[in-house]
Write a protein that holds these residues in place. Structure first.
Motif, PDB file in Angstrom:
ATOM      1  N   ASP A  99       0.986  -1.263   0.061  1.00 51.54           N
ATOM      2  CA  ASP A  99       0.042   0.062   0.004  1.00 51.54           C
ATOM      3  C   ASP A  99       0.852   1.096   0.111  1.00 51.54           C
ATOM      4  O   ASP A  99       1.636   1.510   1.041  1.00 51.54           O
ATOM      5  N   TYR A 101       0.393   4.505  -0.454  1.00 50.83           N
ATOM      6  CA  TYR A 101       0.278   5.801   0.521  1.00 50.83           C
ATOM      7  C   TYR A 101       0.500   5.347   2.195  1.00 50.83           C
ATOM      8  O   TYR A 101       0.380   6.515   2.855  1.00 50.83           O
ATOM      9  N   PHE A 106       7.252   6.291   0.315  1.00 50.54           N
ATOM     10  CA  PHE A 106       6.649   6.587  -0.898  1.00 50.54           C
ATOM     11  C   PHE A 106       6.418   8.233  -1.243  1.00 50.54           C
ATOM     12  O   PHE A 106       6.336   8.909  -0.313  1.00 50.54           O
ATOM     13  N   ASN A 107       6.915   8.384  -2.477  1.00 50.33           N
ATOM     14  CA  ASN A 107       6.895   9.735  -2.717  1.00 50.33           C
ATOM     15  C   ASN A 107       5.837  10.080  -3.974  1.00 50.33           C
ATOM     16  O   ASN A 107       5.747   9.848  -5.093  1.00 50.33           O
ATOM     17  N   PRO A 108       4.628  10.881  -3.174  1.00 45.54           N
ATOM     18  CA  PRO A 108       3.343  10.989  -4.075  1.00 45.54           C
ATOM     19  C   PRO A 108       3.601  11.880  -5.358  1.00 45.54           C
ATOM     20  O   PRO A 108       2.632  12.295  -6.092  1.00 45.54           O
ATOM     21  N   ASP A 111       2.484  10.871  -8.597  1.00 46.79           N
ATOM     22  CA  ASP A 111       1.056  10.849  -8.796  1.00 46.79           C
ATOM     23  C   ASP A 111       0.367  11.982  -9.116  1.00 46.79           C
ATOM     24  O   ASP A 111      -0.502  12.105  -9.969  1.00 46.79           O
ATOM     25  N   ARG A 112       0.622  12.984  -8.220  1.00 47.85           N
ATOM     26  CA  ARG A 112       0.195  14.382  -8.467  1.00 47.85           C
ATOM     27  C   ARG A 112       0.176  14.842  -9.650  1.00 47.85           C
ATOM     28  O   ARG A 112      -0.681  15.431 -10.221  1.00 47.85           O
ATOM     29  N   ARG A 117      -2.884   6.895  -9.667  1.00 52.77           N
ATOM     30  CA  ARG A 117      -2.980   6.705  -8.001  1.00 52.77           C
ATOM     31  C   ARG A 117      -2.188   5.405  -7.964  1.00 52.77           C
ATOM     32  O   ARG A 117      -2.684   4.327  -8.345  1.00 52.77           O
ATOM     33  N   THR A 118      -1.312   5.371  -7.240  1.00 55.57           N
ATOM     34  CA  THR A 118      -0.349   4.247  -7.409  1.00 55.57           C
ATOM     35  C   THR A 118      -1.043   3.693  -5.812  1.00 55.57           C
ATOM     36  O   THR A 118      -1.177   4.120  -4.826  1.00 55.57           O
ATOM     37  N   ARG A 119      -1.123   2.104  -6.066  1.00 54.55           N
ATOM     38  CA  ARG A 119      -1.760   1.438  -4.832  1.00 54.55           C
ATOM     39  C   ARG A 119      -0.453   0.253  -4.241  1.00 54.55           C
ATOM     40  O   ARG A 119       0.079   0.739  -3.416  1.00 54.55           O
TER      41      ARG A 119
END
Lengths: 424, 138, 112
Positions: A99, A101, A106-108, A111-112, A117-119
């Motif tokens: 997971d 997030y 994890f570096n979002p 995604d932004r 949306r990385t799961r």
């Protein structure tokens, strides 16, 4: 919770895809098609929504995006240690993140930026045969919403190992090509250098003259020239800073300028001034060349000379050897508009000059010690009345004996001239 | 370990600080006067060159200098950030400078090469690096 | 930063003595001062109080030499400290100038 994996069918399908990729590795030498195939196979057989390969740039200590169906090459750069891929790169250990997030590493950011949306993430390092980092392969989002299982980790490791070999091989091939190009350019520089040297030296009953240039492997830029203009013999020995094709071309330019200058200048000082003006003008590359130039009047033995930054020659007389009084002015190409002062002396019959470049005095032996000017003087005192060709041959042999197999650091250039015996 | 490292701003003030640091280092290691004098001039020439040409405008970059003495070799390494700039290979790229100013680069670098035993440039990890050596027993 | 340049008008010619460092900061000033005297028939520059010369300084001396020559004058440098002498020697500049060890010897040489 990881889905149950390992039905026989699935195992066979996975192994088949590995086999396919291995076969491709054997026949496909183009790196990008191979990596694209690995990515595509890995994503489909391991059931990931997305897959990417990053290559490692050691000089920037970061990963650059190399292949992805969605993003352009180079559009993502990840420093070592940042995010999941940066972590895997730094530790060279596979990471399986169920997971994203929920994981602090994890570096979002991406995604932004991309709206994805990385799961789940499965990321493995790509290593060279020596175990060095060459990149990272990443699978994102297990199809169907689950997480990547241990079996999948094993499979990704297998794909990663093949990709690692492919990248490694491509680097080695590139390095070999680079070496070949370098070799090629060395040959070119050598050819340029050798083709510029005079084919014949003016000799006869009034004058004995000989010269030799032993190039170092990477062409150090030495040259010499002799031309007869009227009843004077113009002679010069020089050394261009720098190595390789650039230096060889600068040397070629210097020689051309010398030959022109010798036909129009009154004396070597004026010749060097003219040459310097051309070489220093717009000298973007900051190369310079040291030159000792002189004229010998065959009838009177008068020698007029000028010295641009070069080691002063030796005077060889029946009764001994002395250094010529020729304090160096600046080398050519350093400052525009220099008036080179003239020196004058006379060579009686049987007296001569020995010119050389610093490849002689700075010859190195395997322990890095330099030959120096003392051994040169000792040698000259011993051999000063030898016939020029023999003297030079023996001098070069002495230097090479001192070098004792160590590769020469610089070109070795020597020129000897001697006035013939009095008429009779 | 005889190495010392100093960092300074790439400006005239920063450069004189680096020169003072070298003074201190060379006195502590009792280096021969002519080696100190030669190295001071070489260091000053390079630092001036870097400050004038190698730094992005409006962005006072940093220069880091490290001195090391492993008898009989003195080693000085000058590192600076900014765009790749090799003062040994190319003249001051600032075309707004007068011809005389630009030409100074040539004589300055010639001087550096003559004063020191060796001077080399390399680009490592996004940084520019100049390395000079001089033997005290030559 | 300013460079002091002492002047001593003698029977035999003009003696100029710069004091301090001649580097890229001060060379402009040296240039102005020296070139203003370029028309002197006999000019001697005493370097005993010069603690440092960089390439910028060397260029000023070269410009001065050209100016003096163009005006049919004569120029000599004297009393170079070892550090300055080393720079002149290595750059090949010593060969381009008349160099003596003292102002008296320099003026004598220029008069001969």
């Amino acid at each position: 919770m990881p889905e149950a994996e390992g039905t026989l069918e699935r195992s066979v399908a996975r192994l088949n895809s590995l086999l396919e990729v291995s076969r491709a590795l054997a026949v496909e030498f183009d790196l990008d098609p191979l990596l694209a195939m690995i990515l595509e196979k890995a994503a489909s057989i391991l059931e990931a929504e997305r897959s990417t390969i990053f290559l490692y740039d050691p000089s920037a200590r970061s990963l650059r995006l190399h292949l992805s169906a969605e993003l352009a090459r180079g559009s993502v750069v990840v420093p070592l240690g940042v995010g999941i891929s940066g972590q895997v790169a730094q530790t060279r250990q596979l990471l399986n993140i169920p997971d994203a997030y929920a994981d602090a590493r994890f570096n979002p950011q991406f995604d932004r930026e991309t709206g994805f949306r990385t799961r789940s993430i499965l990321c493995a390092p790509l290593l060279s045969h020596k175990g060095a980092l060459v990149g990272v392969i990443q699978l994102l989002n297990r199809v169907g919403g689950g997480t990547f299982g241990e079996d999948t980790e094993e499979m990704l490791r297998a794909f990663a190992s093949i990709a690692g070999v492919a990248i490694d091989r491509a680097t080695l091939v590139e390095a070999a090509l680079e070496a070949e190009r370098a070799e090629e350019s060395l040959r070119l520089a050598h050819d340029i250098q050798m083709s510029m040297l005079p084919r014949h030296l003016p000799t006869g009953p009034g004058l004995d003259m000989s010269a030799s240039l032993t190039p170092a492997r990477s062409v150090g830029g030495d040259f010499y020239d002799v031309l007869k203009v009227g009843d004077r013999v113009w002679f010069a020995v020089g050394d261009t800073s720098g190595k390789g094709v650039g230096a060889a071309l600068f040397t070629a330019m210097t020689l051309t300028l010398f030959r022109v200058a010798a036909t129009i200048a009154r004396d070597p000082g004026e010749a060097l001034s003219r040459m310097n003006r051309e070489l220093a003008r717009d000298n973007e590359s900051l190369m310079f060349v040291t030159v000792f130039a002189g004229t010998l009047d065959l009838a009177s033995g008068d020698v007029v000379y000028a010295n641009a930054g070069h080691p002063a020659p030796y005077i060889l007389r029946p009764d001994g050897v002395t250094a010529l009084d020729a304090p160096p002015s600046p080398a050519l190409g350093v400052v525009e508009a220099i008036d080179y002062p003239l020196g004058r002396m006379n060579l009686a019959p049987l007296e001569g000059l020995l010119l050389f470049t610093d490849g002689v005095t700075e010859a190195q032996n395997p322990s890095g010690a330099l030959w120096g000017s003392e051994p040169l003087e000792v040698f000259l005192r011993d051999r000063r009345m030898d016939v020029c060709a023999k003297l030079i041959e023996r001098l070069v042999a002495s230097v090479q004996a001192f070098e004792a197999g160590a590769p020469p650091a610089d070109d070795l250039t020597v020129m000897a001239l001697r006035r013939g015996p009095p008429n009779g | 370990m005889a190495a010392e490292t100093i960092t300074a701003e790439a400006s005239a003030a920063g450069v004189s600080g680096l020169a003072a640091a070298f003074d201190g280092f060379s006195r502590r290691h009792v280096l021969p006067a002519r080696v100190i004098e030669a190295s001071q001039v070489a260091l000053d020439e390079l630092l001036s060159n870097i400050v004038k040409a190698g730094v992005e405008p409006g962005n006072p970059a940093e220069i880091q200098v490290s001195f090391d003495f492993l008898d009989p070799v003195l080693e000085i390494v000058v590192s600076y950030n900014g765009a790749p700039f090799d003062p040994l290979a190319r003249k001051d790229p600032d075309t707004r400078a007068s011809l005389d100013d630009r030409a100074v680069g040539g004589l300055g670098i010639y001087l550096v090469k003559k004063l020191m035993d060796s001077v080399t440039y390399e680009r490592v990890g996004g940084e520019n690096r100049l390395r000079m050596t001089k033997r005290i027993d030559a | 930063m300013s460079l002091e340049i002492r002047e001593d008008r003698r029977e035999t010619g003009l003696l100029l003595s710069p004091v301090g460092r001649i580097d890229s900061n001060t060379s402009g000033e040296l240039e102005r001062a020296l070139l203003a005297k370029g028309a002197e028939p006999r000019l001697v520059v005493d370097l005993s109080d010069v603690e440092y010369v960089s390439s910028a300084g060397l260029r000023v001396f070269l410009m001065l030499a050209r100016k003096v020559k163009a005006a049919d004058g004569r120029l000599a440098l004297c009393a170079l400290p070892p550090s300055v002498r080393q720079v002149f020697d290595l750059a090949g500049f010593t060969a381009l100038f008349t160099v003596e060890s003292s102002p008296d010897q320099a003026f004598e040489r220029l008069s001969s």
